[in-house]
Scaffold this active site. Structure first.
Site, short mmCIF file in Angstrom:
data_model
loop_
_atom_site.label_atom_id
_atom_site.label_comp_id
_atom_site.label_asym_id
_atom_site.label_seq_id
_atom_site.Cartn_x
_atom_site.Cartn_y
_atom_site.Cartn_z
N LYS A 27 0.84 -1.20 0.00
CA LYS A 27 0.00 0.00 0.00
C LYS A 27 0.87 1.25 0.00
CE LYS A 27 -3.77 -0.62 2.46
NZ LYS A 27 -4.35 -0.85 3.80
N ARG A 97 -3.28 3.07 8.47
CA ARG A 97 -3.55 1.89 7.62
C ARG A 97 -2.36 0.94 7.66
NH1 ARG A 97 -4.64 4.64 1.87
NH2 ARG A 97 -5.89 2.74 1.54
N GLY A 106 -5.96 -10.86 8.93
CA GLY A 106 -5.51 -11.01 10.31
C GLY A 106 -4.78 -9.77 10.78
N MET A 108 -4.24 -5.69 11.34
CA MET A 108 -5.18 -4.70 11.85
C MET A 108 -5.92 -3.96 10.74
SD MET A 108 -4.70 -1.28 14.03
CE MET A 108 -4.88 -0.33 12.53
N ARG A 357 -3.45 -1.52 -6.68
CA ARG A 357 -2.70 -2.78 -6.63
C ARG A 357 -3.16 -3.63 -7.81
NH1 ARG A 357 -6.08 -4.84 -1.37
NH2 ARG A 357 -7.92 -3.82 -2.18
N HIS A 479 -12.11 -42.65 -13.22
CA HIS A 479 -12.48 -42.94 -14.60
C HIS A 479 -13.35 -41.83 -15.18
CE1 HIS A 479 -14.94 -44.84 -17.80
NE2 HIS A 479 -13.77 -45.38 -18.12
N SER A 803 7.80 -43.73 -24.70
CA SER A 803 6.75 -42.83 -24.24
C SER A 803 6.49 -43.17 -22.79
CB SER A 803 5.48 -43.01 -25.07
OG SER A 803 4.47 -42.15 -24.59
N CYS A 870 2.69 -39.90 -22.35
CA CYS A 870 1.29 -40.03 -22.76
C CYS A 870 0.38 -40.27 -21.56
CB CYS A 870 1.12 -41.13 -23.79
SG CYS A 870 1.59 -42.76 -23.18
N TYR A 890 8.07 -34.45 -26.84
CA TYR A 890 6.68 -34.00 -26.89
C TYR A 890 5.93 -34.47 -25.65
CZ TYR A 890 5.41 -38.77 -28.13
OH TYR A 890 5.24 -40.12 -28.09
P1 ADP Z 1 -7.65 -2.30 3.32
O1 ADP Z 1 -6.23 -2.67 3.46
O2 ADP Z 1 -8.58 -3.17 4.07
O3 ADP Z 1 -8.04 -2.08 1.89
P2 ADP Z 1 -7.40 0.54 3.57
O4 ADP Z 1 -6.23 1.01 4.34
O5 ADP Z 1 -7.29 0.59 2.10
O6 ADP Z 1 -7.82 -0.90 4.08
O7 ADP Z 1 -8.63 1.40 4.03
C1 ADP Z 1 -9.93 1.06 3.70
C2 ADP Z 1 -10.67 2.25 3.17
O8 ADP Z 1 -10.63 3.31 4.06
C3 ADP Z 1 -10.11 2.81 1.89
O9 ADP Z 1 -10.56 2.11 0.78
C4 ADP Z 1 -10.68 4.20 1.90
O10 ADP Z 1 -11.99 4.20 1.40
C5 ADP Z 1 -10.69 4.54 3.36
N1 ADP Z 1 -9.52 5.36 3.68
C6 ADP Z 1 -8.31 4.98 4.07
N2 ADP Z 1 -7.50 6.06 4.24
C7 ADP Z 1 -8.25 7.11 3.92
C8 ADP Z 1 -8.00 8.52 3.89
N3 ADP Z 1 -6.81 9.04 4.20
N4 ADP Z 1 -9.00 9.33 3.50
C9 ADP Z 1 -10.20 8.82 3.18
N5 ADP Z 1 -10.50 7.55 3.20
C10 ADP Z 1 -9.54 6.69 3.57
MG MG Z 2 -7.84 -0.81 0.65
#
Ligand code: ADP
Ligand code: MG
Ligand code: MG
Length: 913
Positions: A27, A97, A106, A108, A357, A479, A803, A870, A890
């Protein structure tokens, strides 16, 4: 200066780049990259994965200097935004994020609107003159922080989100359906209730200090690297523990500021079809995950995506923002040279990008995007080839259920059960429970699905007549699965929930009774079985190539397919042949690009119509003369079979295997059938029973079969050689070139082959003299028992080609019977004794080593020894790659796998470069 831990992005410049995924996480690296591309990204900073590793190794302590770096970055952010973190008038809000190099469940979840407290929320309300908005942000922040940082959801029994309960209660009390229908007053009250919950649960007030909030969130992200779910995930996927996650702190933009705001997710191309259009969903006046959380029904991005006139697309609602998004999706798609999955937010009509991504896609889309990107000058053909997984081509060849119709079927509870997806594609038909019925019903023009416990060679014609095959037992190499792949039939096997009652002609599935004649639908791509009829779409490639109901120039999919295959053929060195027993199968394979037949099994021909009588007569005969008499009846029929195949193959090599299965397989087992056979052959039932008794073997797989038949009964080999060579002479007379390769099965000793070769050569001389025609024929052997591979140097003195019969070789190397392996295979895979089913993929360490030995020793004796494979593995991509690596000439596979093998062979050659 110490080490650097914080990487800034903003105002068109970033410290990081897409190349720094390991340090910044996926990200963070892509946020940096987008910033550098001049794409509008809210500014922010990324705390590197090295901090996570440090934190992990030092019991939750941060490296020295981190705090100052974060402070500096925060100050820079405040300057750019003209706001203050914790400022009572113009508060700076951020999101926190997580993001590792490899995305991982898993970890956060994201916290939005961090920086709000009882005072700053009032400032935000004053500034925007919108207290509804301000308190909407605050209540979101309180619940997200409460959930993921304070862990209130995680600690609740049965995983109920306590914040969710409170808002649901309030909505009910106010008589509203959606969050955005709550008033400013309601949201204020919600915030109070949330804070009370936190106090009650944690014994402390919700943290009001933004700095404390920030470090709390950062610590939670790093801490989540070490939570049991994330650890388990890493173990399964072999992700090193010291890879670490990054933390992204980013200034907020708001999609929830009113009806000129929105948030959404999109793909730079359609991920299902590959079409080069922006594709996705959005919600007006919403934030974060609202779109995917199903809080309100999201709307389509494009006008053309609309399935209902009531919908309002982004293109219509906010044309400028849409145009900007479309411009950016082109930039990203081209820059990353692949389809992207993007997240965005629109604040007061201005578009902000929040994530990009590489997007996940169907096989169909993978194929189309790859070919299109070459045409658009984005990819080279070589790169495009590697973008398509060989097995994904299956999706191009098989009919498919109409996606919407299938959704409807699920909604109307038509789903019955799920088995193994053995033969991809979609089929609907009426249920029949035996092969004879399948044939009869099909003759009457009915579409049928043949449902069996499992299938046997007797069922072949019924299987052929059916639209699809469904069995309750058996695995991917049963089969039914094997024949279905060869025929290109839709097939689901091992569907354990079916209780089939042949007598009552019905099956029970989870309490539901399906009678003979009822319609069911089988999705061989997913293994799903449905009650009723779901409409299908035929594959265009099949329509053009086989059915000839569509002209090539009318199908862009067909043209794309042809193009991709042309590139594949240019790169691959491995030949691709087919396993085909009949002219129509051979024809199909040719249309798919087969360059010969690598395995023509003669025994399948023995089951056809009248022939089985002559075969049984031969088996029951007590003398060579008796057998020869019966074989003489078979000769003209086999000759015609081979002529048909030679004509279709037009001079391409055709490898024909002499009789392989133990003779008892041709005799009946049921008493009624025994009576009938005795009658037909004019012998006593006693005699038939005695023969069955005599042929009984404790272990037929290791019994009297393969070349052992031809050695005991040379007249069988002689008849087959005669049929092959006479057919060759006659077809040559028609002006068609013929290259038969006669293949002796199950050879473990050169003397076996020498014996059979003498029989063939004698007949060949006679036949060619008789016709006055020279046929370029070869005699070779299958290598399918370990001794054959070990003594390959000796065997190559007699064999002109090898073969690898990897089905039998796998059985004999492992010492297991494929038919009985189902009993333990499941446990072996589950307990990770084996990583995969060795009948599906070549076991390179065991079976593969013997293959290598066979190739080396064989070629040491005969340098120009032609070597192929084969077994069923010949169409499985990883096995094809292995065959390339060990220098086979082949691979040979079932007709519908030919394109897959061609692509896999190209991959092997490209990866080697
Ligand atoms: P995930 O990894 O689950 O995709 P993200 O970090 O992408 O989580 O966050 C999920 C959503 O939160 C994003 O798709 C976006 O809509 C919102 N978000 C994250 N950061 C911001 C931000 N700085 N401003 C506005 N929306 C945000
Ligand atoms: Mg996201
Ligand atoms: Mg075999």
């Amino acid at each position: 200066m110490g080490k650097r831990y914080v990487y800034f992005f903003g105002e068109g410049k970033a410290d990081g780049s897409a190349a720094m995924k390991n340090l910044l996480g996926g990200k963070g690296a892509n946020l940096a990259e987008m910033t550098n591309l001049g794409i509008p990204v809210p500014p922010g900073f990324t705390i590197s994965t090295e901090v996570c590793t440090y934190f992990y190794h030092n019991k939750g302590i941060y490296p020295p200097g981190l705090e100052q770096e974060v402070e500096q970055a925060l100050r820079r952010l405040e300057n750019i935004m003209g706001r203050g973190f914790g400022d009572k008038e113009k508060p700076l809000l951020v999101s926190v994020r997580s993001g590792a190099a490899i995305s991982m469940p898993g970890m956060m979840d994201t916290v939005l609107n961090l920086g709000l407290n009882d005072e700053t929320v009032q400032g935000l309300a004053r500034e925007t003159n919108d207290s509804r908005f301000a308190y909407d942000c605050y209540r979101r922040f309180l619940s997200m922080y409460g959930d993921v940082v304070l862990g209130l959801k995680a600690e609740s029994v049965d995983g109920i989100d306590p914040f969710e309960e409170i808002i649901d209660e309030l909505k009910k009390a106010r008589g509203v359906q959606y969050d955005n229908q709550l008033s400013a007053q309601d949201l204020m009250e919600l915030c109070e209730r949330y804070k009370a919950l936190v106090r009650q649960r944690t014994g402390k007030d919700f943290p009001q200090d933004p700095k404390e909030q920030l470090w709390g969130a950062i610590g939670a992200v790093f801490g989540s690297w070490d939570n049991p779910r994330a650890i388990a995930y890493r173990q399964i996927h072999e992700i090193p523990d010291d890879m670490g996650t990054a933390v992204n702190v980013q200034s907020m933009v708001f999609g929830n500021m009113g009806d000129d705001c929105a948030t959404g997710v999109a793909f730079t191309r359609n991920p299902a079809t590959g079409e080069n259009v922006l594709y996705g969903e959005y919600l007006v006046n919403a934030q974060g995950e609202d779109v995917v959380a199903g809080i309100r029904t999201p709307q389509p991005i494009n006008i053309r995506q609309k399935t209902d006139p009531q919908m309002v697309s982004l293109e219509e609602a906010m044309p400028e923002a849409y145009a900007e998004l479309d411009r950016i999706r082109r930039i990203l798609d081209r820059h990353y040279r692949d389809m992207q999955d993007i997240e965005f937010t629109i604040q007061r009509r201005k578009l902000w990008m929040l994530q990009t991504r590489t997007g996940k896609r169907t096989g169909f889309a993978a194929f189309k995007i790859a070919v299109d990107m070459v045409r658009e000058g984005i990819l080279t053909p070589k790169e495009a080839l590697l973008r398509v997984e060989p097995n994904q081509l299956n999706q191009l060849l098989r009919p498919v259920f109409d996606a919407e119709a299938k959704q409807k079927a699920v909604a109307s509870k038509a789903f019955l059960a799920k088995g193994l997806n053995a033969g991809p594609g979609a089929a609907s038909g009426r249920v029949v429970f035996n092969a004879v019925d399948a044939e009869h019903w099909a003759d009457r023009g009915e579409k049928v699905i043949l449902v069996r416990l499992e299938t046997s060679p007797d069922d072949i014609r019924g299987m052929h007549a059916a639209q699809g095959i469904l069995t309750s037992r058996g695995g991917m190499t049963s089969h039914a699965a094997l024949v279905a792949r060869q025929m290109g039939k839709v097939c689901v096997v091992g569907c354990g929930d079916l209780e089939i009652d042949y007598k009552l002609r019905q099956m029970t599935v989870n309490g539901r009774v399906i009678e003979e004649g009822d319609w069911i639908s089988v999705d061989g791509s997913t293994g799903e079985v449905f009650a009723g009829q779901i409409p299908t779409r035929p594959s265009e490639i099949i329509q053009v190539l086989l059915e000839k109901t569509l002209k090539p120039e009318e199908s862009s999919i067909f043209q794309d397919y042809t193009e991709l295959m042309r590139w594949a053929d240019a790169y691959r060195r491995l030949g691709v042949r087919t396993n085909a027993d009949q002219p129509d199968q051979a024809q199909t394979a040719l249309l798919f690009g087969a360059e010969g037949i690598g395995l023509c099994r003669t025994e399948h021909m023995f089951f056809e119509g009248e022939r089985i009588h002559a075969v049984r007569e031969m088996i029951l005969a007590d003398s060579t003369e008796g057998r020869e008499k019966a074989l003489a009846k078979l000769l003209p029929m086999q000759r015609e079979d081979f002529k048909g195949i030679f004509r279709v193959m037009k001079g391409l090599p055709v490898t024909i295997r002499t009789l392989d299965p133990p003779l008892h397989e041709f005799l009946p087992t049921e008493e009624a059938d025994i009576q009938k056979v005795a009658e037909q052959l004019g012998v006593g039932a006693e005699q038939v029973r005695a023969k069955i008794q005599a042929l009984h073997e404790a272990n037929p797989m290791l019994g009297h079969r393969g070349c052992r038949l031809g050695i005991v009964y040379p007249e069988i080999t002689a008849m087959q050689a005669r049929a092959i060579l006479e057919a060759a002479c006659e077809v040559k007379k028609e002006g068609i070139d013929v290259h038969p390769e006669i293949m002796i099965p199950l050879v473990g000793d050169v003397a076996e082959l020498a014996h059979q070769k003498r029989v063939v050569d004698d007949v060949a001389r006679q036949v060619m003299d008789h016709y006055g025609i020279q046929v370029d024929y070869a005699v070779g052997t299958m290598i399918e028992v370990p001794r054959g591979a070990i003594t390959a140097g000796e065997i190559a003195k007699e064999a002109m080609f090898f073969s690898f019969g990897t089905n039998d070789l796998t059985q004999t190397v492992f010492g297991i019977s494929r038919d009985d392996a189902a009993k333990f295979l499941h446990d072996y895979l589950e307990k990770k004794i084996w990583e995969f089913d060795p009948f599906e993929r070549i076991d390179q360490e065991g079976v593969g080593e013997l293959m290598k030995m066979g190739v080396e020793r064989g070629r040491a004796t005969r340098p120009d020894l032609k070597v192929g494979i084969c077994g069923e593995h010949g169409g499985e991509p990883s096995s094809v790659e292995f065959c390339h690596q060990i220098g086979l000439n082949y691979v040979s596979c079932s007709p519908f796998r030919v394109p897959i093998a061609r692509l896999a062979a190209a991959h092997a050659a490209i990866r080697e470069q």
